[in-house]
Design a protein around this motif. Structure first.
Motif, PDB file in Angstrom:
ATOM      1  N   VAL A   1       0.819  -1.202   0.000  1.00  0.00           N
ATOM      2  CA  VAL A   1       0.000   0.000   0.000  1.00  0.00           C
ATOM      3  C   VAL A   1       0.864   1.268   0.000  1.00  0.00           C
ATOM      4  CG1 VAL A   1      -1.806   1.256   1.246  1.00  0.00           C
ATOM      5  CG2 VAL A   1      -1.863  -1.229   1.153  1.00  0.00           C
ATOM      6  N   SER A   2       2.093   1.138   0.425  1.00  0.00           N
ATOM      7  CA  SER A   2       2.991   2.293   0.379  1.00  0.00           C
ATOM      8  C   SER A   2       4.439   1.819   0.462  1.00  0.00           C
ATOM      9  CB  SER A   2       2.701   3.282   1.513  1.00  0.00           C
ATOM     10  OG  SER A   2       3.092   2.742   2.755  1.00  0.00           O
ATOM     11  N   ALA A   3       5.324   2.667  -0.033  1.00  0.00           N
ATOM     12  CA  ALA A   3       6.765   2.432   0.092  1.00  0.00           C
ATOM     13  C   ALA A   3       7.439   3.788   0.206  1.00  0.00           C
ATOM     14  CB  ALA A   3       7.303   1.671  -1.112  1.00  0.00           C
TER      15      ALA A   3
ATOM     16  N   ASP B   1      -5.614   1.585  10.950  1.00  0.00           N
ATOM     17  CA  ASP B   1      -7.053   1.373  11.110  1.00  0.00           C
ATOM     18  C   ASP B   1      -7.835   1.718   9.848  1.00  0.00           C
ATOM     19  OD1 ASP B   1      -6.745   4.070  11.089  1.00  0.00           O
ATOM     20  OD2 ASP B   1      -7.717   4.450  13.021  1.00  0.00           O
ATOM     21  N   ASP B   2      -7.133   1.807   8.710  1.00  0.00           N
ATOM     22  CA  ASP B   2      -7.820   2.199   7.480  1.00  0.00           C
ATOM     23  C   ASP B   2      -7.870   1.054   6.471  1.00  0.00           C
ATOM     24  OD1 ASP B   2      -5.148   2.136   7.028  1.00  0.00           O
ATOM     25  OD2 ASP B   2      -5.023   4.066   6.001  1.00  0.00           O
ATOM     26  N   THR B   3      -8.036  -0.166   6.987  1.00  0.00           N
ATOM     27  CA  THR B   3      -8.082  -1.348   6.115  1.00  0.00           C
ATOM     28  C   THR B   3      -9.229  -1.262   5.130  1.00  0.00           C
ATOM     29  OG1 THR B   3      -7.123  -2.707   7.873  1.00  0.00           O
ATOM     30  CG2 THR B   3      -8.241  -3.862   6.073  1.00  0.00           C
ATOM     31  N   ALA B   4     -10.404  -0.907   5.608  1.00  0.00           N
ATOM     32  CA  ALA B   4     -11.580  -0.840   4.739  1.00  0.00           C
ATOM     33  C   ALA B   4     -11.398   0.199   3.648  1.00  0.00           C
ATOM     34  CB  ALA B   4     -12.826  -0.536   5.569  1.00  0.00           C
ATOM     35  N   GLU B   5     -10.838   1.367   4.004  1.00  0.00           N
ATOM     36  CA  GLU B   5     -10.644   2.425   3.020  1.00  0.00           C
ATOM     37  C   GLU B   5      -9.648   2.001   1.946  1.00  0.00           C
ATOM     38  OE1 GLU B   5     -10.587   2.720   6.225  1.00  0.00           O
ATOM     39  OE2 GLU B   5     -11.837   4.402   6.887  1.00  0.00           O
ATOM     40  N   ALA B   6      -8.562   1.355   2.370  1.00  0.00           N
ATOM     41  CA  ALA B   6      -7.555   0.922   1.406  1.00  0.00           C
ATOM     42  C   ALA B   6      -8.125  -0.122   0.452  1.00  0.00           C
ATOM     43  CB  ALA B   6      -6.345   0.360   2.142  1.00  0.00           C
ATOM     44  N   ARG B   7      -8.844  -1.065   0.975  1.00  0.00           N
ATOM     45  CA  ARG B   7      -9.410  -2.113   0.114  1.00  0.00           C
ATOM     46  C   ARG B   7     -10.448  -1.535  -0.846  1.00  0.00           C
ATOM     47  NH1 ARG B   7      -9.996  -7.296   4.276  1.00  0.00           N
ATOM     48  NH2 ARG B   7      -7.859  -8.043   3.957  1.00  0.00           N
ATOM     49  N   ALA B   8     -11.233  -0.579  -0.371  1.00  0.00           N
ATOM     50  CA  ALA B   8     -12.234   0.040  -1.239  1.00  0.00           C
ATOM     51  C   ALA B   8     -11.568   0.812  -2.367  1.00  0.00           C
ATOM     52  CB  ALA B   8     -13.141   0.961  -0.417  1.00  0.00           C
TER      53      ALA B   8
ATOM     54  N   LEU C   1      -0.818   5.207  -1.340  1.00  0.00           N
ATOM     55  CA  LEU C   1      -2.198   5.160  -1.823  1.00  0.00           C
ATOM     56  C   LEU C   1      -2.970   6.338  -1.257  1.00  0.00           C
ATOM     57  CD1 LEU C   1      -4.431   3.615  -3.355  1.00  0.00           C
ATOM     58  CD2 LEU C   1      -4.894   2.371  -1.227  1.00  0.00           C
ATOM     59  N   ASP C   2      -3.464   7.196  -2.135  1.00  0.00           N
ATOM     60  CA  ASP C   2      -4.288   8.335  -1.722  1.00  0.00           C
ATOM     61  C   ASP C   2      -5.742   7.931  -1.890  1.00  0.00           C
ATOM     62  OD1 ASP C   2      -5.459  10.736  -1.149  1.00  0.00           O
ATOM     63  OD2 ASP C   2      -4.944  11.665  -3.063  1.00  0.00           O
ATOM     64  N   ASP C   3      -6.396   7.668  -0.767  1.00  0.00           N
ATOM     65  CA  ASP C   3      -7.776   7.188  -0.828  1.00  0.00           C
ATOM     66  C   ASP C   3      -8.760   8.115  -0.130  1.00  0.00           C
ATOM     67  OD1 ASP C   3      -7.093   6.834   1.791  1.00  0.00           O
ATOM     68  OD2 ASP C   3      -7.342   4.658   1.830  1.00  0.00           O
ATOM     69  N   ASP C   4      -8.313   9.350   0.212  1.00  0.00           N
ATOM     70  CA  ASP C   4      -9.214  10.237   0.956  1.00  0.00           C
ATOM     71  C   ASP C   4     -10.104  11.083   0.059  1.00  0.00           C
ATOM     72  OD1 ASP C   4      -7.512  12.187  -0.030  1.00  0.00           O
ATOM     73  OD2 ASP C   4      -6.510  12.543   1.882  1.00  0.00           O
TER      74      ASP C   4
ATOM     75  N   GLY D   1      -9.300  14.316  -5.695  1.00  0.00           N
ATOM     76  CA  GLY D   1      -9.975  13.616  -6.783  1.00  0.00           C
ATOM     77  C   GLY D   1     -10.090  12.137  -6.489  1.00  0.00           C
ATOM     78  N   PRO D   2     -10.344  11.328  -7.521  1.00  0.00           N
ATOM     79  CA  PRO D   2     -10.478   9.886  -7.330  1.00  0.00           C
ATOM     80  C   PRO D   2      -9.219   9.290  -6.717  1.00  0.00           C
ATOM     81  CG  PRO D   2     -11.188  10.555  -9.528  1.00  0.00           C
ATOM     82  CD  PRO D   2     -10.526  11.740  -8.920  1.00  0.00           C
ATOM     83  N   ALA D   3      -9.395   8.141  -6.065  1.00  0.00           N
ATOM     84  CA  ALA D   3      -8.246   7.464  -5.466  1.00  0.00           C
ATOM     85  C   ALA D   3      -7.170   7.222  -6.516  1.00  0.00           C
ATOM     86  CB  ALA D   3      -8.693   6.143  -4.849  1.00  0.00           C
TER      87      ALA D   3
END
Length: 240
Positions: free
Chosen positions: A95-97, A152-159, A186-189, A193-195
């Motif tokens: 998810v990140s490096a 604690d952002d597992t759901a957001e990352a998977r979505a 991963l920018d998911d906020d 714009g879109p993830a």
């Protein structure tokens, strides 16, 4: 005694007023002419300048910027290769490096590398646990890993990743055509714009630049929210 008071007053005026002050020769109590050893001034950017050499003292930000640039230029292991090494050690989804200049091997049982820094890769495993894996930027060796219970952002990352076909490693390779990649995240906020994958690159003499890599197409564009505004849109992409 009067000479010391004059020099102190002139120096204080330079520091408070933001200008340049020169301490002139004064006459001491014994009648002999005395001259201060060096002039002092305050530069426009707030740094203290020693007039003896005409250069501002390095700020902490300048030193950190040079350290980051040196680490990026010396790293032999790319972001994509570091991600691949982390996933071989800890299966899941990267998810990140981030190329981290902090040497904290003691926290994850790694060896002492003399302050060379490391790639830190965050991996989301299939059971929902997060792992932080550190990779040597010179050899690609796994230095250590540990479970990160604070995520604690597992759901957001998977979505955000659902429906996407471009992995973190592929995003890193796509942006590598711009310059040396120093981080992928991963920018998911949705604020920009879109993830998408946010990729930071660094070029010698040009500083940092932020890019966004589309999760579905791999298209690379300059990040419009980049604070320095140095980048421009680029529709080119590497769809590895």
């Amino acid at each position: 005694m009067r000479r010391n008071i004059v020099i102190a007053a002139v120096t204080a005026a330079a520091l408070i007023g933001g200008g340049t002050a020169t301490a002139l020769a004064t006459t001491g109590d014994d009648g002999r002419s005395t001259t201060p050893r060096a002039d002092v001034s305050v530069s426009d950017d707030g740094g203290v300048r020693d007039e003896s050499d005409g250069h501002d003292d390095d700020s902490a930000d300048d030193r950190e910027d040079r350290d980051d640039a040196a680490l990026a230029s010396s790293a032999k292991v790319t972001a994509a290769d570091a991600i691949a090494a982390a996933l071989r050690d800890t299966p899941g989804t990267a998810v990140s490096a981030d190329l981290d200049d902090e040497d904290d091997d003691a926290d994850d049982g790694g060896d002492d590398r003399g302050g060379r820094g490391a790639w830190e890769v965050d991996v989301l495993s299939g059971d929902g646990t997060w792992h932080s894996v550190r990779i040597d930027p010179a050899s690609g060796k796994v230095l250590g890993s540990h479970e990160d219970a604070d995520e604690d952002d597992t759901a957001e990352a998977r979505a955000a990743l659902e429906g996407g076909s471009v992995s973190a490693a592929e995003a890193a390779r796509a942006a590598a055509g711009k310059s040396t990649v120093t981080s992928v995240d991963l920018d998911d906020d949705g604020d920009d714009g879109p993830a998408a994958w946010e990729v930071e690159t660094r070029a010698d003499g040009k500083g940092e630049q932020d890019w966004r890599v589309d999760l579905k197409t791999g298209k690379v564009t300059a990040d419009r929210s980049d604070s320095d505004g140095s980048g421009s849109d680029d529709s080119g992409s590497d769809d590895d």
